[in-house]
Design an enzyme around this catalytic site. Structure first.
Site, mmCIF file in Angstrom:
data_model
loop_
_atom_site.group_PDB
_atom_site.id
_atom_site.type_symbol
_atom_site.label_atom_id
_atom_site.label_comp_id
_atom_site.label_asym_id
_atom_site.label_seq_id
_atom_site.Cartn_x
_atom_site.Cartn_y
_atom_site.Cartn_z
ATOM 1 N N SER A 282 47.349 71.129 23.077
ATOM 2 C CA SER A 282 46.949 71.683 24.373
ATOM 3 C C SER A 282 46.572 70.532 25.299
ATOM 4 C CB SER A 282 45.753 72.609 24.168
ATOM 5 O OG SER A 282 45.026 72.737 25.374
ATOM 6 N N LYS A 288 43.218 71.635 19.686
ATOM 7 C CA LYS A 288 44.263 72.621 19.430
ATOM 8 C C LYS A 288 45.500 72.044 18.747
ATOM 9 C CE LYS A 288 44.344 76.415 20.351
ATOM 10 N NZ LYS A 288 44.631 77.148 21.578
#
Ligand code: ARG
Length: 461
Positions: A282, A288
């Site tokens: 991300s 992420k």
């Protein structure tokens, strides 16, 4: 852009040049040039046949074949210049042929129309694509086989309604995917056998007055035979729709695998990891690691369904025989094929990077009261009617939930409160290993069956 129609193979009847907009609107060469290889293959077979039946001389046919081979090389080496004014792949190649070998090139189109020509090209193209997609399916099947081999004994919760239902082996779950892909491969072969007929010879729609030998062209091009009705031959696109439907089913299956991978990789589930090289991150959240590959595959499914719908709608209510509508078959077909191939490639690359968190899977199966059915079956073996057993086990599960324990951690006394036929031997049944091992018949989840399913799959791939 042409300023007159002189260079167009159909220009004779026209006095005014084609409007530039019309030229753009009607062209297909920007996308049908990918049929060039098959177009030339079909032309060579056609022209050789014309010589065999003495419509052309052997010398004329040889000159044309040589010219077509030169053009083929030029296209393969990206040295061919495609012209929008020449509309489509067929007229581009024919015009180049005449430029290459002179007037004899003008004899190529004897006894043929672009209508049966394009139908032939698409069939040849689809046939090759079916073979390519089948090979990609086999690659994915191999990767599933390899992963399942490592997880014959790995226990996970099996789900219905996405609720923990009964324990299964992870190998067994993976082999369910393999069954789907095996059907997909069969479906492609089925489609291949139906499309593998030669439409050439139908000419524009009614056939041709030349003494053509369609069977010999068919066998030269590897077709199993010839189509039986000229009107149908130039207008039929069933095989394109069938292939797009087969592609849609493949995508539907891949979307299901994708959904499961995405769920299993979530923190809430934690069953699997997909390798770093096959995930992305991300731009804002540093922690992420996202399963973008299965997400994109899931998303692209819609696009292939859209292609299928376009093709079905394209053919709806089309009168016989050829209509220009049919030119619109190509982009949808190409898109469906390209998308499926990319997604299968993605899967055969990604599946080998999957690692499995066996402990988490096992705990999830243990927590979910997944052996409740085994307990009910145990009560039945010990004399209870199934409905009464179901009722008793329902109460036991409720008790276990309140006690905060899995079934196999209840004491014998606790269990006997609900049913007096329960004995010490019940604990073997309540264990996840016992539950999966008991389902030992063809199609069952027992490790012994998974081993057999794996050898069967190995034979098939
Ligand atoms: N480019 C056309 C197609 O893809 C083939 C040409 C048929 N054109 C015609 N005027 N009959 O279907």
């Amino acid at each position: 852009m042409s300023k007159d129609n002189k260079q167009k193979p159909w220009g004779g009847r026209f006095t005014a040049p084609t409007d530039e907009f019309v030229e753009q609107f009607t062209q297909s060469v920007s996308y049908d040039q990918r049929l060039a290889h098959y177009d030339i293959m079909g032309s060579i077979a056609h022209v050789r046949m014309l010589a065999r039946v003495k419509v052309l001389s052997a010398d004329e046919s040889e000159q044309i074949v040589a010219g077509l081979n030169t053009i083929k090389q030029r296209i393969e080496q990206d040295e061919f210049s495609w012209s929008t004014a020449l509309e489509d792949v067929h007229m581009n190649i024919e015009t180049a042929l005449v430029a290459e070998i002179g007037d004899v090139g003008k004899k190529l189109h004897t006894g043929r129309s672009r209508n049966d020509q394009v139908a032939t090209d698409i069939r040849l193209y689809c046939r090759a694509e079916i073979d390519a997609i089948s090979a990609l399916l086999t690659d994915v099947l191999k990767s599933i086989h390899a992963l399942a081999t490592q997880h014959v004994n790995t226990i996970m919760p099996g789900f219905t309604h996405l609720q923990s239902a009964q324990p299964v082996t992870f190998g067994h779950h993976l082999l369910a995917w393999a069954e789907m892909l095996l059907r997909d491969r069969d479906r492609l072969q089925d489609c291949r056998s139906r499309l593998n007929l030669l439409p050439l010879g139908a000419a524009a729609l009614a056939g041709t007055s030349y003494p053509i030998d369609r069977e010999s062209v068919a066998s030269e091009l590897g077709f199993d035979g010839v189509t039986q009705n000229s009107l149908d031959s130039v207008s039929d696109r069933d095989f394109v729709i069938e292939l797009a439907a087969a592609c849609s089913l493949i995508m539907m299956h891949l979307s299901r695998f994708s959904e499961e991978l995405i769920i299993w990789m979530s923190q809430a589930s934690g069953f699997i990891e997909i390798g770093d090289a096959w995930c992305t991150g991300s731009s804002i959240m540093p922690q992420k690691k996202n399963p973008d590959i299965p997400e994109l595959v899931r998303g692209k499914t819609g696009r292939v369904y859209g292609d299928l719908m376009s093709l079905l709608t394209l053919m709806k209510a089309q009168p016989l025989a050829y209509n220009r509508d049919n030119q619109e078959d190509k982009e949808a077909l190409f898109d469906a094929l390209d998308t499926v191939k990319m997604c299968l490639l993605a899967y055969s690359g990604m599946v080998p990077t999957i690692t499995v968190n066996e402990a988490t899977m096992y705990e999830a199966a243990a927590k979910g009261y997944a052996t409740a059915t085994d307990l009910a079956d145990y009560l039945v073996v010990n004399g209870l009617p199934f409905r009464d057993a179901h009722e008793a086990v329902g109460k036991i599960v409720q008790f276990a939930i309140q006690a905060g324990k899995p079934l196999d951690e209840l004491t014998l006394q606790e269990l006997q409160q609900f049913c007096d036929v329960i004995n010490d031997d019940v604990f073997a049944v309540l264990k996840l290993e016992g539950s999966v091992a008991a389902r030992n018949h063809i199609g069952g989840t027992a490790p012994a069956q998974v081993e057999q399913a794996l050898s069967r799959l190995e034979q098939l791939i």
